[in-house]
Scaffold this active site. Structure first.
Site, PDB file in Angstrom:
ATOM      1  CB  SER A 141     -40.330 -19.394  48.697  1.00  0.00           C
ATOM      2  OG  SER A 141     -40.050 -18.542  47.634  1.00  0.00           O
ATOM      3  CG  ASN A 150     -39.351 -16.920  42.700  1.00  0.00           C
ATOM      4  OD1 ASN A 150     -39.667 -17.659  43.632  1.00  0.00           O
ATOM      5  ND2 ASN A 150     -38.732 -15.767  42.899  1.00  0.00           N
ATOM      6  CE1 TYR A 154     -36.143 -21.756  46.315  1.00  0.00           C
ATOM      7  CE2 TYR A 154     -36.101 -19.501  45.518  1.00  0.00           C
ATOM      8  CZ  TYR A 154     -36.706 -20.501  46.258  1.00  0.00           C
ATOM      9  OH  TYR A 154     -37.870 -20.237  46.923  1.00  0.00           O
ATOM     10  CB  SER A 160     -38.263  -8.669  53.530  1.00  0.00           C
ATOM     11  OG  SER A 160     -38.756  -7.578  52.775  1.00  0.00           O
ATOM     12  CB  THR A 214     -36.613 -20.041  53.846  1.00  0.00           C
ATOM     13  OG1 THR A 214     -36.094 -20.569  52.602  1.00  0.00           O
ATOM     14  CG2 THR A 214     -35.807 -20.616  54.992  1.00  0.00           C
ATOM     15  CD  GLN A 219     -31.697   0.098  42.174  1.00  0.00           C
ATOM     16  OE1 GLN A 219     -31.740   0.732  43.221  1.00  0.00           O
ATOM     17  NE2 GLN A 219     -30.562  -0.276  41.604  1.00  0.00           N
TER      18      GLN A 219
HETATM   19  C1  REY Z   1     -38.017 -11.495  46.287  1.00  0.00           C
HETATM   20  C2  REY Z   1     -37.329 -10.241  46.664  1.00  0.00           C
HETATM   21  C3  REY Z   1     -37.255 -12.697  46.736  1.00  0.00           C
HETATM   22  C4  REY Z   1     -37.566  -9.858  48.088  1.00  0.00           C
HETATM   23  C5  REY Z   1     -37.903 -13.969  46.263  1.00  0.00           C
HETATM   24  N1  REY Z   1     -38.741 -14.516  47.113  1.00  0.00           N
HETATM   25  O1  REY Z   1     -37.649 -14.476  45.199  1.00  0.00           O
HETATM   26  C6  REY Z   1     -39.276 -15.808  46.917  1.00  0.00           C
HETATM   27  C7  REY Z   1     -38.933 -16.549  48.188  1.00  0.00           C
HETATM   28  C8  REY Z   1     -40.745 -15.778  46.635  1.00  0.00           C
HETATM   29  O2  REY Z   1     -37.878 -17.213  48.177  1.00  0.00           O
HETATM   30  C9  REY Z   1     -37.003  -8.502  48.439  1.00  0.00           C
HETATM   31  N2  REY Z   1     -35.618  -8.390  48.078  1.00  0.00           N
HETATM   32  C10 REY Z   1     -37.162  -8.353  49.940  1.00  0.00           C
HETATM   33  C11 REY Z   1     -35.134  -7.382  47.361  1.00  0.00           C
HETATM   34  C12 REY Z   1     -33.651  -7.451  47.098  1.00  0.00           C
HETATM   35  O3  REY Z   1     -35.830  -6.483  46.954  1.00  0.00           O
HETATM   36  N3  REY Z   1     -33.170  -6.356  46.344  1.00  0.00           N
HETATM   37  O4  REY Z   1     -36.236  -8.703  50.676  1.00  0.00           O
HETATM   38  O5  REY Z   1     -38.270  -7.985  50.328  1.00  0.00           O
HETATM   39  O6  REY Z   1     -39.679 -16.450  49.149  1.00  0.00           O
END
Ligand code: REY
Length: 399
Positions: free
Chosen positions: A98, A197, A195, A362, A335, A158
């Site tokens: 992001s 996307n 927030y 992550s 972030t 998931q």
């Molecule tokens: C995407 C999920 C999080 C990440 C997101 N990121 O919206 C935007 C950002 C682009 O703020 C993923 N989380 C991880 C999961 C949670 O799968 N169940 O942590 O890789 O940057």
């Protein structure tokens, strides 16, 4: 004066580059801002401890680079590649998630400067019929106050199977907006911060509609080329990171399950909300230039820096976060969290000090929480403190 030192084979380099010419600055928005008190020197020992903690908590590697008014500090711990055991380097490129939102906001604010966009006009003026509510303005979108539901919440319920389902997918912007519109909106236009996307997918659609070019072309012509950001790329829908990079490893939801190499993906689920690739050096150059007023008029920068408080330590402007640190210093940036990478990229108000840091994992809230200590050590000049009762979770990234 900072001396270079090496510790136990890991790079704890502190390199001073003091003879870099400072280019003439355009008019800045800093004139009417209070002069920030001098910042304490960065705490590189504390910063190294943050990176070591991130590695101890499950990140294969972590890196940070501080640029401070001509001096550069580079620190890294652990590996970029779990297969080859190649050390992670501050020269490595990575997925910034992001942090991309700041780039998209800059393009739109430049278009506002060029009188091609009115921030308070309805999105539907430029994209007729896109949104179900004519009251949603461009400013609502850029400040996450539109109420448009974040479709990515459902995609990654998931973490591993959700990721594998989209890893190679190519979405149109319209498809992503449609996913959002299948869900009720979170709030009336302008009524609350939420927030999403979806907002920065709409931002990408606005960029392409108003310019007639892809977001890639607009990032390149308006930001990457003028600032010589040669480590920064928008390759969507290509899945590879060009050149030298750190691999990224997604932590499965099941404790003890092996990390998933998430390096290659289209990031089509995020595009203008999260698909840029960059390096610590380029992110520091970018936020430094932005905060110094080099990327837009002083009036537009002031609009970008009009913040809505999100929680006790975070506020959001237009594609720009403010973090209020324990020492009373506020820093500005964003972030990022995409599969395999957690990024922090922030600069001081005057743009003179900037830090970019990444952990190459992550979905690991301990690592996310620990990496927040990068900001404390870089700007407050003291070791990261345990954040009593305010540990960060992924939700905080999305707040
Ligand atoms: C995407 C999920 C999080 C990440 C997101 N990121 O919206 C935007 C950002 C682009 O703020 C993923 N989380 C991880 C999961 C949670 O799968 N169940 O942590 O890789 O940057």
């Amino acid at each position: 004066m900072v001396s270079a030192r090496v510790s136990r084979g890991a790079v704890l380099g502190a390199v001073v580059l003091s003879l870099v010419a400072v280019p003439a600055r355009a008019a800045t928005a800093q004139a009417d801002a209070p002069t920030p008190a001098a910042l304490p020197a960065p705490d590189t020992t504390g910063l190294d401890a943050v990176l070591r903690s991130a590695v101890a908590q499950g990140a294969p590697g972590a890196l940070a680079r501080i640029d401070d008014n001509g001096s550069t500090y580079r620190l890294s711990r652990g590996v970029a590649d779990r297969g080859t055991r190649q050390s992670i380097s501050t020269d490595d490129r990575f997925r910034i998630g992001s942090v991309t939102k700041s780039f998209s906001a800059v393009v739109l604010l430049q278009l506002a400067d060029e009188h091609k966009l009115d921030l308070d006009a309805p999105v539907n003026r430029y994209l007729p019929g896109l949104l179900p509510d004519d009251r949603i303005t461009v400013r609502h979108v850029l400040s996450h106050r539109s109420g448009l539901y974040d479709y990515s919440n459902d995609m990654f319920a998931q973490s591993v199977s959700g990721f594998e389902a989209v890893r190679n997918k190519v979405y149109t912007y319209q498809q992503l907006v449609n996913l959002s519109l299948q869900k009720p909106r979170t709030n009336a236009p302008g009524a609350a911060y939420s927030y999403s996307n979806t907002n920065f997918v709409v931002a990408g659609m606005l960029i392409e509609k108003l310019t007639g070019h892809s977001v890639k072309t607009e990032y390149e012509n308006r930001i990457l080329k003028p600032l010589s950001l040669t480590d920064t790329f928008y390759v969507h829908p290509d899945t590879k990171i060009p050149g030298r990079y750190t691999r990224g490893y997604l932590t499965p939801d099941t404790a003890g399950a092996p990390l998933v190499d998430a390096t290659t993906q289209t990031v089509s689920w995020a595009q203008s909300a999260g698909a840029i690739i960059s390096s610590a050096r380029d992110l520091n150059t970018f936020y430094s230039a932005l905060l110094r007023g080099e990327l837009m008029s002083a009036a537009r920068l002031a609009e970008m820096e009009r913040f809505t408080r999100v929680n006790s330590t975070t506020a959001y402007g237009l594609g720009l976060r403010r973090r209020d640190l324990s020492c009373g210093v506020s820093v500005y940036g964003h972030t990022g969290a995409v599969q395999g990478y957690y990024t922090y990229a922030f600069a001081s108000k005057d743009g003179k000090r900037s830090v970019a840091a990444v952990a190459n994992t992550s979905n690991n809230s301990k690592v996310l929480n620990t990496m927040a200590g990068v900001l404390e050590t870089a700007f407050c000049g003291k070791p990261a403190q345990a954040m009593s009762g305010s540990a960060m979770t992924e939700r905080d990234l999305k707040e």
